[in-house]
Design a protein around this motif. Structure first.
Motif, PDB file in Angstrom:
ATOM      1  N   GLU A 324      23.723  40.434   4.694  1.00 42.78           N
ATOM      2  CA  GLU A 324      23.335  39.014   4.658  1.00 42.78           C
ATOM      3  C   GLU A 324      24.530  38.127   4.958  1.00 42.78           C
ATOM      4  OE1 GLU A 324      20.355  37.872   4.453  1.00 42.78           O
ATOM      5  OE2 GLU A 324      19.513  39.873   4.235  1.00 42.78           O
ATOM      6  N   ASP A 366       3.601  43.507  12.922  1.00 41.02           N
ATOM      7  CA  ASP A 366       3.906  42.245  12.236  1.00 41.02           C
ATOM      8  C   ASP A 366       4.275  42.439  10.776  1.00 41.02           C
ATOM      9  OD1 ASP A 366       1.671  39.912  13.894  1.00 41.02           O
ATOM     10  OD2 ASP A 366       3.826  40.250  14.057  1.00 41.02           O
ATOM     11  N   ASP A 367       3.833  43.540  10.198  1.00 42.31           N
ATOM     12  CA  ASP A 367       4.092  43.754   8.774  1.00 42.31           C
ATOM     13  C   ASP A 367       5.516  44.253   8.516  1.00 42.31           C
ATOM     14  OD1 ASP A 367       0.776  44.934   7.714  1.00 42.31           O
ATOM     15  OD2 ASP A 367       1.556  42.981   8.299  1.00 42.31           O
ATOM     16  N   ASP A 369       9.100  44.201   7.916  1.00 44.28           N
ATOM     17  CA  ASP A 369       9.884  43.068   7.439  1.00 44.28           C
ATOM     18  C   ASP A 369      11.261  43.492   6.966  1.00 44.28           C
ATOM     19  OD1 ASP A 369       9.469  40.458   4.978  1.00 44.28           O
ATOM     20  OD2 ASP A 369       9.976  40.331   7.091  1.00 44.28           O
ATOM     21  N   TRP A 372      16.233  41.184   9.733  1.00 45.60           N
ATOM     22  CA  TRP A 372      16.153  39.852  10.325  1.00 45.60           C
ATOM     23  C   TRP A 372      15.792  40.080  11.782  1.00 45.60           C
ATOM     24  CZ3 TRP A 372      16.191  35.129   8.253  1.00 45.60           C
ATOM     25  CH2 TRP A 372      16.778  34.934   7.003  1.00 45.60           C
ATOM     26  N   SER A 379      13.470  30.005  11.453  1.00 51.72           N
ATOM     27  CA  SER A 379      13.539  29.609  10.045  1.00 51.72           C
ATOM     28  C   SER A 379      14.796  28.795   9.787  1.00 51.72           C
ATOM     29  CB  SER A 379      13.537  30.858   9.169  1.00 51.72           C
ATOM     30  OG  SER A 379      13.900  30.523   7.851  1.00 51.72           O
ATOM     31  N   ASP A 381      16.398  28.890   7.221  1.00 53.74           N
ATOM     32  CA  ASP A 381      17.306  29.728   6.445  1.00 53.74           C
ATOM     33  C   ASP A 381      17.927  30.844   7.285  1.00 53.74           C
ATOM     34  OD1 ASP A 381      14.946  29.397   3.802  1.00 53.74           O
ATOM     35  OD2 ASP A 381      16.914  28.456   3.956  1.00 53.74           O
ATOM     36  N   ARG A 424      19.712  31.649  -1.597  1.00 53.46           N
ATOM     37  CA  ARG A 424      19.608  33.043  -1.163  1.00 53.46           C
ATOM     38  C   ARG A 424      19.407  33.982  -2.343  1.00 53.46           C
ATOM     39  NH1 ARG A 424      20.873  35.322   3.538  1.00 53.46           N
ATOM     40  NH2 ARG A 424      20.883  33.908   5.297  1.00 53.46           N
TER      41      ARG A 424
ATOM     42  N   GLN B 323       6.976  32.178  -2.946  1.00 54.26           N
ATOM     43  CA  GLN B 323       8.115  31.315  -2.679  1.00 54.26           C
ATOM     44  C   GLN B 323       8.754  31.620  -1.323  1.00 54.26           C
ATOM     45  OE1 GLN B 323      11.064  31.631  -5.739  1.00 54.26           O
ATOM     46  NE2 GLN B 323      12.037  29.699  -5.223  1.00 54.26           N
ATOM     47  N   PHE B 324       8.717  32.884  -0.930  1.00 49.95           N
ATOM     48  CA  PHE B 324       9.451  33.278   0.263  1.00 49.95           C
ATOM     49  C   PHE B 324       8.539  33.989   1.258  1.00 49.95           C
ATOM     50  CE2 PHE B 324      13.417  31.953  -1.346  1.00 49.95           C
ATOM     51  CZ  PHE B 324      13.398  32.218  -2.702  1.00 49.95           C
ATOM     52  N   MET B 325       8.938  33.898   2.517  1.00 48.37           N
ATOM     53  CA  MET B 325       8.110  34.434   3.590  1.00 48.37           C
ATOM     54  C   MET B 325       8.467  35.864   3.934  1.00 48.37           C
ATOM     55  SD  MET B 325       5.600  32.887   4.752  1.00 48.37           S
ATOM     56  CE  MET B 325       5.370  33.805   6.261  1.00 48.37           C
ATOM     57  N   GLY B 326       8.800  36.639   2.956  1.00 53.06           N
ATOM     58  CA  GLY B 326       9.142  38.009   3.259  1.00 53.06           C
ATOM     59  C   GLY B 326       9.158  38.819   1.990  1.00 53.06           C
ATOM     60  N   ALA B 327       9.490  40.058   2.157  1.00 51.52           N
ATOM     61  CA  ALA B 327       9.532  40.946   1.002  1.00 51.52           C
ATOM     62  C   ALA B 327      10.610  40.513   0.016  1.00 51.52           C
ATOM     63  CB  ALA B 327       9.806  42.370   1.475  1.00 51.52           C
ATOM     64  N   LEU B 329      14.094  37.450  -0.659  1.00 51.12           N
ATOM     65  CA  LEU B 329      14.444  36.033  -0.588  1.00 51.12           C
ATOM     66  C   LEU B 329      14.801  35.568   0.804  1.00 51.12           C
ATOM     67  CD1 LEU B 329      16.969  35.883  -3.557  1.00 51.12           C
ATOM     68  CD2 LEU B 329      14.551  35.400  -3.650  1.00 51.12           C
ATOM     69  N   LYS B 330      15.212  36.489   1.666  1.00 47.45           N
ATOM     70  CA  LYS B 330      15.962  36.022   2.814  1.00 47.45           C
ATOM     71  C   LYS B 330      15.129  35.430   3.940  1.00 47.45           C
ATOM     72  CE  LYS B 330      16.130  40.591   4.949  1.00 47.45           C
ATOM     73  NZ  LYS B 330      16.974  41.751   5.225  1.00 47.45           N
ATOM     74  N   LYS B 331      13.840  35.565   3.902  1.00 46.14           N
ATOM     75  CA  LYS B 331      13.069  35.208   5.076  1.00 46.14           C
ATOM     76  C   LYS B 331      12.584  33.760   5.114  1.00 46.14           C
ATOM     77  CE  LYS B 331      13.464  38.863   7.475  1.00 46.14           C
ATOM     78  NZ  LYS B 331      12.336  39.606   8.009  1.00 46.14           N
ATOM     79  N   GLY B 332      13.193  32.929   4.358  1.00 44.90           N
ATOM     80  CA  GLY B 332      12.811  31.530   4.427  1.00 44.90           C
ATOM     81  C   GLY B 332      11.758  31.188   3.405  1.00 44.90           C
ATOM     82  N   ARG B 333      11.730  29.911   3.061  1.00 44.96           N
ATOM     83  CA  ARG B 333      10.806  29.460   2.038  1.00 44.96           C
ATOM     84  C   ARG B 333       9.443  29.168   2.643  1.00 44.96           C
ATOM     85  NH1 ARG B 333      15.526  25.739   0.127  1.00 44.96           N
ATOM     86  NH2 ARG B 333      16.270  26.610   2.068  1.00 44.96           N
ATOM     87  N   LEU B 336       8.520  25.607   3.587  1.00 44.68           N
ATOM     88  CA  LEU B 336       9.049  25.065   4.834  1.00 44.68           C
ATOM     89  C   LEU B 336       8.482  25.809   6.044  1.00 44.68           C
ATOM     90  CD1 LEU B 336      12.812  24.653   3.866  1.00 44.68           C
ATOM     91  CD2 LEU B 336      11.078  22.866   4.020  1.00 44.68           C
ATOM     92  N   LEU B 370      -3.004  42.197   0.302  1.00 46.76           N
ATOM     93  CA  LEU B 370      -1.605  42.539   0.036  1.00 46.76           C
ATOM     94  C   LEU B 370      -1.046  41.705  -1.114  1.00 46.76           C
ATOM     95  CD1 LEU B 370      -0.420  42.614   3.759  1.00 46.76           C
ATOM     96  CD2 LEU B 370      -0.545  44.597   2.256  1.00 46.76           C
ATOM     97  N   ARG B 380       2.784  38.530   4.926  1.00 49.66           N
ATOM     98  CA  ARG B 380       2.388  39.331   6.094  1.00 49.66           C
ATOM     99  C   ARG B 380       1.040  38.869   6.633  1.00 49.66           C
ATOM    100  NH1 ARG B 380       3.810  44.763   2.936  1.00 49.66           N
ATOM    101  NH2 ARG B 380       3.369  43.305   1.252  1.00 49.66           N
ATOM    102  N   ARG B 383       1.752  35.787   8.656  1.00 55.43           N
ATOM    103  CA  ARG B 383       2.337  36.083   9.977  1.00 55.43           C
ATOM    104  C   ARG B 383       1.261  36.565  10.956  1.00 55.43           C
ATOM    105  NH1 ARG B 383       7.678  35.837  10.321  1.00 55.43           N
ATOM    106  NH2 ARG B 383       8.911  36.210   8.462  1.00 55.43           N
ATOM    107  N   ARG B 384       0.391  37.425  10.455  1.00 60.98           N
ATOM    108  CA  ARG B 384      -0.673  37.913  11.357  1.00 60.98           C
ATOM    109  C   ARG B 384      -1.559  36.743  11.775  1.00 60.98           C
ATOM    110  NH1 ARG B 384      -0.912  42.440   7.853  1.00 60.98           N
ATOM    111  NH2 ARG B 384      -2.682  41.546   6.747  1.00 60.98           N
TER     112      ARG B 384
END
Lengths: 430, 492
Positions: A324, A366-367, A369, A372, A379, A381, A424, B323-327, B329-333, B336, B370, B380, B383-384
């Motif tokens: 990260e 798409d799943d 993840d 990055w 994004s 972030d 983060r 809260q987050f767009m991923g599994a 924290l890192k994928k953005g809120r 937003l 999910l 996910r 995103r789809r």
């Protein structure tokens, strides 16, 4: 005659041409030794011509000249040798499905070794380790670190700051205890050299509390060490090379010690600019987050590109998620028009460098993840999206951090960076 | 509180239907009333002095139109919106459609023939609207000579006859409207005549469209000062306004001075979305009210979220989708991310797209559950959903607004973004004279050169501008246009 830089790629091309399906070499390792000479270890297929090894040696010798150290053929080797060859194959870095590289180095081991995972996951009350790094010095890295530490201390947290800029110490001085008598008498260099002799050392000998920064929390500073006539001798005795097992590295042991004894909310590493050993340690993936400081200059981006590749592409190719990081555009001009141009240029360069060296190709599923991806670049972030820190004349000359502590704590740009770092780890202030 | 499987499925079912596929005109009256959000900044459009209302594609101009003309929701808006109470929105007003008029207006061919046959284009353009205005307000007219005239009895499609009949009446139509205006003033009442969907008036005959809009603007620029109680409301796409401002003439400036713009702040976007969700079903209403979002209740408009700032929506959005767009924290809120991916290339968020994104996410989640705890949507699924929404959005745009866009799509096929502008111009210019639409071969983009076309695509937000002469495509259009993001490190 070719140059040493070319030797590896020439060897790689020659080996790749003979390796793989239908080729005489089933798999191979390029061994780039301590001096830059190239040796090849090959496993031949059953259908390889009997004279292939000889012809191949001749071909390599002709192409590499004095850089050629010889050929090892694994087929028919004795059991002990065979085991060594297999271990070498396993320990080497992947260049392709059938080709690997073993880099033998004298120094900068952390830069050359396979990347690693963070010292610990930043969860369950374990403090995040955040490394502050710049390729070129003098861009405000340490000031930004200090600002973050002050901001977090002012909301009641304990922040441990470790000066890893051992060749040019700074943060220990910037975040001093206020007078030489109160500053730590010993530092990181002392701790690391002493560790084999004093395994149960008193941590308080190596740190001090930064003065007058907060009424609520505290900033505990581990300076590099007292810059007296003994410092150089200690530094010269410091071995920063990776250890086996890796979790026994003195720096890691020190960080563990700090975590267990002080229970800080954060551990911040002030890393030396450039490609130093200590920076290699932090940038091998051991930090939970690396803050990369850059400017619009080409030199800055050339250097950062190497680092970003280390944090990103090297790991992606090996199937590991990227380490990260996030990028800071430092020393942005104060003039509005010039700043706008600088920001646009910086962002454009950041996009290019990160896309080439950090973000993984978009997945077909798409799943997926794990990484990055290029799709994540939109994004806010995303790591390549710069946080901007403008050049601030006031900070060019300060006699004491306490004089500018309020400015650093309240500056919108520094606040924004701090929030971004904190978010983060899910630790944005309310 | 953790949702049980069946509870979640029920809520997802409701969520998947809360947007009516994102088209206001397809919603029944009751649904529309419950989902419409009175936005303080938009309410100004109802001020009598405002003649021109601008908004991007998908901004909700048609909803405003419907609010006033079909649903009679102005009293409810005044009741629930402080800003509306500060405006001079009249109590007694009649809203009449000036356009579209369905069968009561000529088709594209008729319009084209009409313009081509006229010696004075300017007179033709204005007479057209004058005549059809009289037809629109006919039931309110006092003058019986007018009411019996052929002009009012002819089918609306017979534009040549209608305008000829109008002209034969000399000054009578003007006098009739003057009388009507005086009567309205005496009664302290108003007639608002609304003009919407003007971008399709010539069925993609751009010359007819411009001529018609020019005529409309010219007509009202003159007569808006003459009549105090007969007022226009002209809904116009912002990009048309900017692009054709000069062609539309100096009259436009007269109307521009008093205009309203339908822009959407992040706060209002989320308020709009939350209102739809909260009013979609009793179950969803309860789910929403359990979050920290405050709601008022109105007998006509249902639950209205009260957000002081956009982040007031966060608790509910994060309750729905995490809260987050991923599994991790890192994928953005999520908060937003949703808005960012409902924006066009100019950064304008499209309400319709945001609603569809959530709707479709619910569909995806129902098909492949999910989410956990009390969340409804997993990132996910979102995103789809984005890919589906993008394809659907582009199809909609192709069909209704930009029928030449398939030609752009075909010429850019296989490319990755971002792209160098010169390369895009090169690709678009290839086969320039070939068809741009599979179903309507005569349709062409409103541009003479590839460079002009790129400018247009930037203006309407299909493309976004990047530094160093590069072009990007917002995610909302990306999958729909069959483009991908290029680059990145290849994994082994």
């Amino acid at each position: 005659m070719i140059h040493v830089r070319q030797a590896r790629s020439v060897a790689q091309d020659l080996l790749a041409a003979e390796t793989g399906e239908g080729k005489p070499i089933e798999r191979a390792v390029i061994i780039d030794d301590l001096f830059g000479k190239i040796r090849a270890l090959v496993w031949l297929t059953k259908s390889a011509p009997t004279d292939f090894a000889i012809r191949f040696k001749v071909s390599m010798n002709e192409s590499l000249g004095s850089y050629w150290a010889g050929l090892w053929v694994a087929n028919g080797a004795a059991q002990a040798e065979s085991k060594l060859y297999d271990e070498l194959w396993t320990a080497s870095n992947e260049l392709g499905p059938s080709l690997r590289l073993s880099d033998r180095v004298r120094s900068r081991g952390f830069w050359m070794n396979p990347p690693s995972d963070p010292a610990w996951p930043a969860e369950n009350n374990k403090p995040p380790v955040v490394a502050f790094y710049s390729f070129k010095g003098g861009v405000g890295r340490t000031t930004a670190l200090a600002s973050f530490a002050i901001q977090r201390a002012r909301i009641g947290e304990t922040v441990a700051v470790i000066d890893l800029d051992l060749d040019a110490p700074g943060v220990g001085n910037l975040l001093s205890a206020g007078d030489p008598e109160s500053d730590a008498k010993f530092g990181v260099v002392d701790y690391l050299v002493e560790l084999p002799f004093r395994p149960r050392t008193n941590l308080r000998d190596y740190c001090h509390l930064a003065l007058n920064l907060s009424d609520r929390g505290q900033v505990v500073v581990f300076p590099a060490g007292k810059l007296d006539h003994d410092y150089l001798a200690l530094l010269a005795r410091l071995d920063m090379e990776p250890t086996t097992p890796s979790d026994q590295h003195p720096l890691l042991l020190m960080m563990d010690h700090i975590r267990n004894e002080l229970s800080p909310d954060w551990i911040l590493l002030d890393c030396r600019a450039g490609l130093s050993e200590a920076s290699g340690f932090a940038l091998s993936g051991l930090a939970n987050l690396t803050i990369l400081f850059g400017t619009t200059s080409p030199q800055s981006w050339e250097g950062l590109g190497v680092v970003i590749e280390r944090l990103g592409a090297q790991r992606v190719r090996g199937g590991m998620p990227q380490a990260e990081c996030l990028v800071v555009e430092a020393m942005t001009p104060e003039n509005t028009q010039t700043a706008a141009l600088a920001k646009s240029t910086f962002l454009s360069e950041s996009e290019n460098v990160f896309k080439e060296n950090y973000y993984a190709e978009d997945p077909s599923n798409d799943d997926d993840d794990k990484f990055w991806y290029v799709r994540d670049m939109e994004s806010e972030d995303a790591p390549h999206q710069p946080s901007v820190i403008s050049y601030w004349q006031k900070l060019a000359f300060i006699s004491s951090i306490a004089d500018v502590a309020d400015d650093l704590a309240e500056s919108p740009e520094y606040n924004k960076l701090a929030r971004r770092i904190a978010s983060r780890f899910g630790r944005e202030p309310e | 509180m953790t949702l049980k499987g069946e509870e979640r499925q029920d809520l997802l079912f409701d969520l998947s239907r809360m947007g009516s596929s994102g088209r206001a005109e397809e919603e029944g009256s009751e649904t529309f009333r419950r989902t419409y959000l009175p936005v303080p900044e938009h309410v100004r459009a109802f001020d009598p002095s405002v003649a021109l209302i601008l908004g991007a594609r998908g901004a909700g101009k048609s909803e405003l139109f419907r609010v006033a003309v079909q649903e009679n929701l102005l009293p409810a808006i005044i009741r629930t919106t402080r800003e509306a109470r500060n405006l001079r929105i009249p109590d007694k007003a009649k809203w009449l459609p000036g356009y579209p008029l369905a069968r009561d207006f000529p088709d594209a061919a008729g319009l084209r023939r009409f313009y081509d046959s006229q010696s004075s284009k300017a007179d033709a353009e204005r007479d057209l609207w004058f005549a059809y205005l009289v037809r629109t307000v006919r039931e309110s007219l006092c003058e019986s000579a007018i009411q019996e005239s052929a002009m009012l009895k002819l089918p609306g499609a017979e534009i040549d006859e209608v305008v000829a009949a109008f002209r034969s009446l000399g000054s009578k139509p003007l006098l009739a409207l003057d009388d009507l205006d005086r009567k309205l003033e005496a009664e302290d009442s108003w007639i608002f005549v609304s003009y919407d969907e003007l971008d399709v008036i010539g069925a993609y005959d751009w010359d007819s469209m411009i001529a018609s809009i020019r005529g409309l603007v010219g007509f009202w620029a003159s007569y808006a000062r003459r009549w105090t109680r007969i007022r226009p409301k002209i809904f116009l796409r912002t990009d048309l306004f900017r692009r054709h401002g000069q062609s539309l003439g100096a009259d436009l400036i007269k109307l521009t001075a008093n205009r309203a713009e339908i822009n959407w702040s992040d706060r209002n976007l989320y308020a709009m979305l939350i209102k739809r969700i909260a009013n979609a079903s009793d179950r969803l209403a309860e789910y929403c009210r359990e979050s920290k979002v405050r709601f008022d209740e109105d007998p006509d408009l249902g639950f209205i979220p009260r957000l002081q700032k956009d982040t007031d929506a966060k608790p509910l959005i994060e309750k729905i989708a995490g809260q987050f767009m991923g599994a991790n924290l890192k994928k953005g809120r999520t908060f937003l991310w949703l808005l960012a991916h409902a924006r066009d290339g100019n950064g304008h968020a499209i309400p319709r797209a945001l609603v569809r994104l959530i709707e479709e996410s619910a569909v995806q989640e129902r098909d492949r559950p999910l989410a956990s705890h009390n969340r409804l949507l997993d990132p996910r699924s979102i995103r789809r959903a984005l890919d589906v929404v993008s394809k659907e959005y582009v199809l909609q745009v192709n069909t209704h607004e930009l029928p030449w866009l398939p030609g752009v799509q075909r010429r850019l096929q296989g490319e990755g973004v971002p792209m160098d502008r010169r390369h895009v111009e090169y690709l678009l210019s290839k086969e320039w004279d070939q068809p741009w639409s599979e179903t309507q071969p005569n349709i062409r983009p409103p541009a003479q050169t590839a460079s002009q076309l790129v400018d247009l695509l930037l203006e309407i937000g299909v493309l976004g501008s990047r530094p160093h002469n590069r072009l990007d495509v917002p995610d909302l259009f990306l999958a729909g246009l069959g483009l991908t993001r290029k680059g990145g490190v290849r994994r082994r």
